[in-house]
Design a protein around this motif. Sequence first.
Motif, PDB file in Angstrom:
ATOM      1  N   ASN A 201       0.822  -1.214   0.000  1.00 47.28           N
ATOM      2  CA  ASN A 201       0.000   0.000   0.000  1.00 47.28           C
ATOM      3  C   ASN A 201       0.852   1.259   0.000  1.00 47.28           C
ATOM      4  N   TYR A 202       1.953   1.253   0.747  1.00 44.19           N
ATOM      5  CA  TYR A 202       2.781   2.456   0.816  1.00 44.19           C
ATOM      6  C   TYR A 202       3.395   2.773  -0.544  1.00 44.19           C
ATOM      7  N   ALA A 203       3.947   1.748  -1.176  1.00 44.39           N
ATOM      8  CA  ALA A 203       4.602   1.962  -2.477  1.00 44.39           C
ATOM      9  C   ALA A 203       3.598   2.451  -3.517  1.00 44.39           C
ATOM     10  N   VAL A 204       2.399   1.880  -3.515  1.00 47.20           N
ATOM     11  CA  VAL A 204       1.389   2.269  -4.506  1.00 47.20           C
ATOM     12  C   VAL A 204       0.971   3.717  -4.295  1.00 47.20           C
ATOM     13  N   LEU A 205       0.707   4.083  -3.025  1.00 44.78           N
ATOM     14  CA  LEU A 205       0.272   5.456  -2.760  1.00 44.78           C
ATOM     15  C   LEU A 205       1.388   6.448  -3.062  1.00 44.78           C
ATOM     16  N   GLU A 206       2.636   6.026  -2.851  1.00 41.60           N
ATOM     17  CA  GLU A 206       3.758   6.909  -3.148  1.00 41.60           C
ATOM     18  C   GLU A 206       3.831   7.187  -4.651  1.00 41.60           C
ATOM     19  N   THR A 207       3.666   6.134  -5.436  1.00 41.29           N
ATOM     20  CA  THR A 207       3.670   6.312  -6.889  1.00 41.29           C
ATOM     21  C   THR A 207       2.515   7.199  -7.333  1.00 41.29           C
ATOM     22  N   LEU A 208       1.338   6.945  -6.752  1.00 42.11           N
ATOM     23  CA  LEU A 208       0.178   7.752  -7.115  1.00 42.11           C
ATOM     24  C   LEU A 208       0.420   9.224  -6.799  1.00 42.11           C
ATOM     25  N   LYS A 209       1.063   9.452  -5.662  1.00 42.46           N
ATOM     26  CA  LYS A 209       1.275  10.835  -5.243  1.00 42.46           C
ATOM     27  C   LYS A 209       2.349  11.513  -6.093  1.00 42.46           C
ATOM     28  N   ASP A 210       3.480  10.824  -6.290  1.00 40.48           N
ATOM     29  CA  ASP A 210       4.631  11.475  -6.910  1.00 40.48           C
ATOM     30  C   ASP A 210       4.536  11.523  -8.430  1.00 40.48           C
ATOM     31  N   THR A 211       4.078  10.452  -9.055  1.00 41.37           N
ATOM     32  CA  THR A 211       4.096  10.431 -10.520  1.00 41.37           C
ATOM     33  C   THR A 211       2.739  10.675 -11.143  1.00 41.37           C
ATOM     34  N   CYS A 212       1.647  10.333 -10.467  1.00 42.99           N
ATOM     35  CA  CYS A 212       0.321  10.477 -11.083  1.00 42.99           C
ATOM     36  C   CYS A 212      -0.422  11.717 -10.607  1.00 42.99           C
ATOM     37  N   GLY A 213       0.099  12.433  -9.628  1.00 39.30           N
ATOM     38  CA  GLY A 213      -0.501  13.708  -9.233  1.00 39.30           C
ATOM     39  C   GLY A 213      -1.658  13.595  -8.264  1.00 39.30           C
ATOM     40  N   TYR A 214      -1.793  12.453  -7.591  1.00 40.63           N
ATOM     41  CA  TYR A 214      -2.871  12.319  -6.595  1.00 40.63           C
ATOM     42  C   TYR A 214      -2.353  12.847  -5.256  1.00 40.63           C
ATOM     43  N   LYS A 215      -2.484  14.153  -5.086  1.00 40.25           N
ATOM     44  CA  LYS A 215      -1.845  14.817  -3.941  1.00 40.25           C
ATOM     45  C   LYS A 215      -2.711  14.764  -2.692  1.00 40.25           C
ATOM     46  N   ILE A 216      -3.985  14.394  -2.850  1.00 45.22           N
ATOM     47  CA  ILE A 216      -4.898  14.434  -1.703  1.00 45.22           C
ATOM     48  C   ILE A 216      -5.440  13.037  -1.430  1.00 45.22           C
ATOM     49  N   CYS A 217      -5.340  12.641  -0.174  1.00 48.78           N
ATOM     50  CA  CYS A 217      -5.967  11.391   0.258  1.00 48.78           C
ATOM     51  C   CYS A 217      -7.180  11.779   1.090  1.00 48.78           C
ATOM     52  N   SER A 218      -8.348  11.651   0.491  1.00 51.04           N
ATOM     53  CA  SER A 218      -9.517  12.225   1.152  1.00 51.04           C
ATOM     54  C   SER A 218     -10.161  11.288   2.157  1.00 51.04           C
ATOM     55  N   GLU A 219      -9.915   9.999   2.060  1.00 48.44           N
ATOM     56  CA  GLU A 219     -10.574   9.087   3.001  1.00 48.44           C
ATOM     57  C   GLU A 219      -9.808   7.779   3.107  1.00 48.44           C
ATOM     58  N   ILE A 220      -9.646   7.326   4.339  1.00 45.90           N
ATOM     59  CA  ILE A 220      -9.100   5.983   4.577  1.00 45.90           C
ATOM     60  C   ILE A 220     -10.022   5.303   5.570  1.00 45.90           C
ATOM     61  N   SER A 221     -10.433   4.133   5.251  1.00 48.36           N
ATOM     62  CA  SER A 221     -11.209   3.385   6.249  1.00 48.36           C
ATOM     63  C   SER A 221     -11.216   1.909   5.866  1.00 48.36           C
ATOM     64  N   ALA A 222     -12.009   1.155   6.570  1.00 53.29           N
ATOM     65  CA  ALA A 222     -12.047  -0.285   6.338  1.00 53.29           C
ATOM     66  C   ALA A 222     -13.492  -0.752   6.318  1.00 53.29           C
ATOM     67  N   VAL A 223     -13.690  -1.935   5.754  1.00 52.64           N
ATOM     68  CA  VAL A 223     -15.001  -2.574   5.759  1.00 52.64           C
ATOM     69  C   VAL A 223     -14.822  -3.957   6.363  1.00 52.64           C
TER      70      VAL A 223
END
Lengths: 259, 172
Positions: free
Chosen positions: A66-88
């Motif tokens: 999860n960390y590596a994926v979110l890092e890629t999303l943030k740094d290379t794909c421009g997803y600078k905001i994480c609006s929600e984290i939760s679980a089901v």
Amino acid sequence: MRKYTPKDNVQAKAYYTDRFWVAPRVPRQAVEDEHFKAVVEALGERVKEAYVEINNLVLHIDATQNYAVLETLKDTCGYKICSEISAVDYLAKEGEFEIFYQMLNLDKAKRVRVVCRLKKGLAIESVVPLFKSANFAEREMYDMFGIKANNHPFLKRILMPDDWEGHPLLKTYPLQGDEFASWYEVDKIFGKEYRDIIGPENRDPARIDRYDTKRFSRVGYEVPFDTDISSGETKTPIEYSTTFLTDYNTGTKQLDKRK
Amino acid sequence: MAQHKVNYASNGGLPVALTSVDKLLNWGRSNSLWPLTYGLACCAIEMMASGGSRFDFDRLGTIFRASPRQSDLMILAGTLSKKHAEFARRLYDQMPEPKWVISMGSCANTGGMFNTYATVQGVDRIVPVDIYLPGCAPRPETLQYAVMMLQKKIRKESANMKKNKKQDLRLV
């Protein structure tokens, strides 16, 4: 013997359900958008499954990445905001939690949901170094589900008291609380020996004790505060004011000429 | 010179003529009920409106105080969560005697619609309540009426607090 009821999901269910009714699913579409295609390509092997649900790219990944994926999303794909984290809680059905991260790209106005599955008892890597908003969200996830986040700076309950037992958003947690929850405030303030004096919680707000004249007075049978009425009470006729009220029914003056 | 001795330890140090003293004390107590500035949820908005100029609590002598040490009335206005119950009780304990409690709104009375694990099912589990005020949320007029009812109740009380019939929790 008492009839056995499974305890893995104690949440209230509908009184009647149609056996043949199938819940409508949000249609899953293939990834056709150029930007989303680029996102899936940038993540490469780490994406197990990708589809689009209502303009929202859903990526299934492994919980360890999860960390590596979110890092890629943030740094290379421009997803600078994480609006929600939760679980089901899918523990009853599949024995695991679903953890999701809702990401937002403000430049492209696109949203991505990163979804992973986590077995019960396992911990997930914290994403606080990437997103400050994950701090409270992961604390809430720990509070409500008991899912721990490794390397979280301050993993502590956020909504429930620190000395609370149980994780309320689990399906195994009853809505009206367990034994611990129902006595929490009494134990904390007065001590356990006061349980007998204060008594169990009354969960029926419509309940009226017929003989409790401290709180209730029966209309037409009003008695002074804290009177013992176990042997019956006398009827007190309702008194109407004779000075201010005018009885329009018996008056001779006709106010409305149509009548 | 009179040889009798006044026992200040009993009857609140009031040896004679208790009825008149009752009236005098209760006149003072009932006409200067100072509630604690303490709101829990949406009922507190109505409580603030009652204190404001349109509804004007001041004309009843009811002036909100910022410290429990200076107040003699606690208006529990809103949903009391189990996490907060401890602090509500602590504020109540910090108020000097004589003190009264108004439970304002359905949530404070019975837990209301929050029939859940996290809500105290009625503040009378925590503090002894004098007036239960129904409504969700009660209008400011209703709160004024509750305060007037409480004033009536105080005027019937004895100046000697021991004589007043209190709920068991008062002794805690």
